[in-house]
Scaffold this active site. Structure first.
Site, short mmCIF file in Angstrom:
data_model
loop_
_atom_site.label_atom_id
_atom_site.label_comp_id
_atom_site.label_asym_id
_atom_site.label_seq_id
_atom_site.Cartn_x
_atom_site.Cartn_y
_atom_site.Cartn_z
N ASP A 29 3.20 2.12 11.96
CA ASP A 29 3.01 1.30 10.77
C ASP A 29 3.69 -0.03 11.04
OD1 ASP A 29 1.64 3.19 9.20
OD2 ASP A 29 3.52 4.15 8.63
N ASP A 61 -5.71 7.50 1.34
CA ASP A 61 -4.36 7.76 0.81
C ASP A 61 -4.55 8.33 -0.59
OD1 ASP A 61 -3.33 6.51 3.08
OD2 ASP A 61 -3.21 4.56 2.11
#
Length: 251
Positions: free
Chosen positions: A11, A130
């Site tokens: 990330d 998500d």
């Protein structure tokens, strides 16, 4: 039998690898180019590189870093963050990405999945979802988990497959960074609904969690970040334990 895949996730924010809990409280985890090279050498099957601020900051993924990472790795490499057009994907593939991951842009304009699949092939298109369990229902969230929607995880996963996605990367926001295990019930249900590979994400804390997500969650791949970034679970050791539990992996 198809081998199960172990996938470290980078990330990226402000050019650094970061990791948080439940999508917040980010801390620095190192140089993404250095980490990518290490993972390729240590037995990772694939890498996922997510520019987590690109959508929020309304900009495209950092191409220079994608180029640098691609030069260091010899394993499949997926890039996501701020991708919203065929042109964006074309650029990233030319920079060395093997696959792209789209999330918010796919929800906002689902036809994008069809366009990318038609142009580059479904094997190139990963749709990241998500989702957060809210009062018993799994709801899709956008922009790095900051924008809730009324979209149901399982209905969206089915549509994603029908539109030509080659893979789904499902992150449970409830489990992300908690190291309490993957969302195996939701993963198992997903595997019954769709016929494309599912990457489990969110909750890895122990080797047993990986065993459980492959056996109970029926995941095709397991993605993790902090347990790899901070050396808590060596990838080779993880794979050897998976083998002992009759889970086929590439050593």
């Amino acid at each position: 039998m198809l081998t199960k895949r172990i996938v470290p996730c980078l990330d990226i924010k402000n050019g650094r690898t970061v990791k948080g809990v439940n999508f917040v409280d980010l801390r620095d985890a190192g140089d993404p180019v250095v980490l990518a090279k290490q993972y390729a050498e240590l037995g990772a099957d694939e890498l996922v590189f997510l520019d987590i601020a690109a959508t929020l900051e309304n900009r495209r993924t950092m191409h220079d870093m994608v180029l640098k990472v691609a030069e260091q790795v010899n394993i499949p490499f997926t890039v996501g963050g701020g991708i919203s057009s065929v042109e964006d994907v074309d650029d990233l593939l030319h920079c060395g990405a093997d696959k792209v991951s789209i999330n918010s842009s796919a929800v906002k304009r689902p036809e994008l999945i069809n366009e990318l699949s038609d142009k580059f092939g479904s094997q190139c298109v990963v749709v990241a979802i998500d989702a957060k369990e809210v009062e018993g229902e799994w709801l899709v969230h956008l922009a790095g988990g900051t924008i809730p929607t009324e979209l149901n995880l399982f209905e969206w996963a089915k549509e994603v497959e029908q539109r030509g996605a080659g893979e789904i990367l499902f992150t449970s926001m409830n489990h992300d960074g908690t190291k309490s295990g993957f969302a195996n019930k939701a993963l198992s249900r997903l595997s019954e609904i769709v016929n494309i590979p599912i990457i489990a994400s969110g909750g890895a804390g122990t080797i047993q969690h990986f065993i459980d997500t492959f056996k109970e969650g029926k995941a095709d791949a397991a993605l993790a970040a902090s347990v790899f970034h901070f050396g808590e679970i060596p990838i080779l050791e993880l794979k050897e334990e998976l083998r002992k539990n009759n889970i086929e992996v590439r050593l």
